[in-house]
Design a protein around this motif. Sequence first.
Motif, PDB file in Angstrom:
ATOM      1  N   GLU A 161      -2.279  11.064   8.894  1.00  0.00           N
ATOM      2  CA  GLU A 161      -1.818   9.901   8.147  1.00  0.00           C
ATOM      3  C   GLU A 161      -2.802   9.598   7.029  1.00  0.00           C
ATOM      4  O   GLU A 161      -4.024   9.681   7.232  1.00  0.00           O
ATOM      5  CB  GLU A 161      -1.660   8.709   9.087  1.00  0.00           C
ATOM      6  CG  GLU A 161      -0.578   8.942  10.126  1.00  0.00           C
ATOM      7  CD  GLU A 161      -0.450   7.819  11.131  1.00  0.00           C
ATOM      8  OE1 GLU A 161      -1.102   6.761  10.962  1.00  0.00           O
ATOM      9  OE2 GLU A 161       0.305   7.998  12.097  1.00  0.00           O
ATOM     10  N   GLU A 215      -3.808   7.131   3.440  1.00  0.00           N
ATOM     11  CA  GLU A 215      -3.666   5.991   2.539  1.00  0.00           C
ATOM     12  C   GLU A 215      -4.069   6.489   1.156  1.00  0.00           C
ATOM     13  O   GLU A 215      -5.130   7.099   0.991  1.00  0.00           O
ATOM     14  CB  GLU A 215      -4.584   4.847   2.971  1.00  0.00           C
ATOM     15  CG  GLU A 215      -4.507   3.651   2.053  1.00  0.00           C
ATOM     16  CD  GLU A 215      -5.444   2.528   2.473  1.00  0.00           C
ATOM     17  OE1 GLU A 215      -5.899   1.791   1.580  1.00  0.00           O
ATOM     18  OE2 GLU A 215      -5.730   2.410   3.676  1.00  0.00           O
ATOM     19  N   GLY A 265      -7.072   9.704  -2.098  1.00  0.00           N
ATOM     20  CA  GLY A 265      -6.637   9.119  -0.838  1.00  0.00           C
ATOM     21  C   GLY A 265      -7.640   9.406   0.262  1.00  0.00           C
ATOM     22  O   GLY A 265      -8.670  10.047   0.030  1.00  0.00           O
ATOM     23  N   GLU A 312       5.927   3.437   0.738  1.00  0.00           N
ATOM     24  CA  GLU A 312       5.301   2.130   0.575  1.00  0.00           C
ATOM     25  C   GLU A 312       5.200   1.489   1.955  1.00  0.00           C
ATOM     26  O   GLU A 312       6.140   1.547   2.732  1.00  0.00           O
ATOM     27  CB  GLU A 312       6.143   1.228  -0.322  1.00  0.00           C
ATOM     28  CG  GLU A 312       6.347   1.746  -1.733  1.00  0.00           C
ATOM     29  CD  GLU A 312       5.130   1.642  -2.613  1.00  0.00           C
ATOM     30  OE1 GLU A 312       4.279   0.762  -2.359  1.00  0.00           O
ATOM     31  OE2 GLU A 312       5.032   2.427  -3.561  1.00  0.00           O
ATOM     32  N   ALA A 327       0.838  -1.195   0.000  1.00  0.00           N
ATOM     33  CA  ALA A 327       0.000   0.000   0.000  1.00  0.00           C
ATOM     34  C   ALA A 327       0.873   1.246   0.000  1.00  0.00           C
ATOM     35  O   ALA A 327       1.993   1.236   0.513  1.00  0.00           O
ATOM     36  CB  ALA A 327      -0.903  -0.007   1.222  1.00  0.00           C
ATOM     37  N   LYS A 328       0.355   2.300  -0.581  1.00  0.00           N
ATOM     38  CA  LYS A 328       1.048   3.578  -0.581  1.00  0.00           C
ATOM     39  C   LYS A 328       0.406   4.444   0.495  1.00  0.00           C
ATOM     40  O   LYS A 328      -0.804   4.620   0.524  1.00  0.00           O
ATOM     41  CB  LYS A 328       0.945   4.238  -1.947  1.00  0.00           C
ATOM     42  CG  LYS A 328       1.931   5.371  -2.115  1.00  0.00           C
ATOM     43  CD  LYS A 328       2.100   5.761  -3.565  1.00  0.00           C
ATOM     44  CE  LYS A 328       2.844   4.743  -4.362  1.00  0.00           C
ATOM     45  NZ  LYS A 328       4.271   4.928  -4.447  1.00  0.00           N
ATOM     46  N   LYS A 329       1.247   4.947   1.396  1.00  0.00           N
ATOM     47  CA  LYS A 329       0.765   5.745   2.520  1.00  0.00           C
ATOM     48  C   LYS A 329       1.562   7.033   2.619  1.00  0.00           C
ATOM     49  O   LYS A 329       2.594   7.180   1.969  1.00  0.00           O
ATOM     50  CB  LYS A 329       0.872   4.950   3.815  1.00  0.00           C
ATOM     51  CG  LYS A 329       0.058   3.668   3.763  1.00  0.00           C
ATOM     52  CD  LYS A 329      -0.099   3.041   5.110  1.00  0.00           C
ATOM     53  CE  LYS A 329      -0.916   1.772   4.942  1.00  0.00           C
ATOM     54  NZ  LYS A 329      -2.086   1.731   5.705  1.00  0.00           N
ATOM     55  N   THR A 367      -6.371   8.209   7.424  1.00  0.00           N
ATOM     56  CA  THR A 367      -6.540   7.030   8.273  1.00  0.00           C
ATOM     57  C   THR A 367      -6.351   7.381   9.741  1.00  0.00           C
ATOM     58  O   THR A 367      -6.774   6.628  10.611  1.00  0.00           O
ATOM     59  CB  THR A 367      -5.557   5.913   7.875  1.00  0.00           C
ATOM     60  OG1 THR A 367      -4.220   6.418   7.955  1.00  0.00           O
ATOM     61  CG2 THR A 367      -5.840   5.410   6.466  1.00  0.00           C
TER      62      THR A 367
END
Length: 145
Positions: free
Chosen positions: A16, A18, A119, A144, A2-4, A122
């Motif tokens: 934060e 995602e 996005g 990542e 996942a890209k965060k 989170t």
Amino acid sequence: MAKKGTIEMENGEKIEIEFFPEDAPNTVANFEKLANEGFYDGVVFHRVIPGFVSQGGDPTGTGMGGSGTTIKCETANNPNKHEAGSLSMAHAGKDTGSSQFFLVHEPQPHLNGVHTVFGKITSGLETAKNMKQGDKMKKVTVFEA
């Protein structure tokens, strides 16, 4: 993987994120490139409307600036909606997105299909909701996970 990402605010609070590279690959890549270049570091949230959005990404702090390049909207077949916590690309008209983005405080269905949701928050939605105009981003990172 996942890209965060993280938006670290000057006051020490963090947001934060995602990202949705499968739904908005070019928008995510544009944001990641700018973040990796340090473009967002020290930039303010120039537009904060309680119950609506916190918008940043303009290096001039006026709402009129950008990165100097534009990207196309990725709204077609994008299943993501403007819900509380959504991260979306601001623009001055179709296919004029650049560096400005906004964090959605409450659902905004009238923006669906108009702006690219790329996005979601989170952690730190309350930080976005409690922002004041002029609050500054200290560091924006994409990674990542």
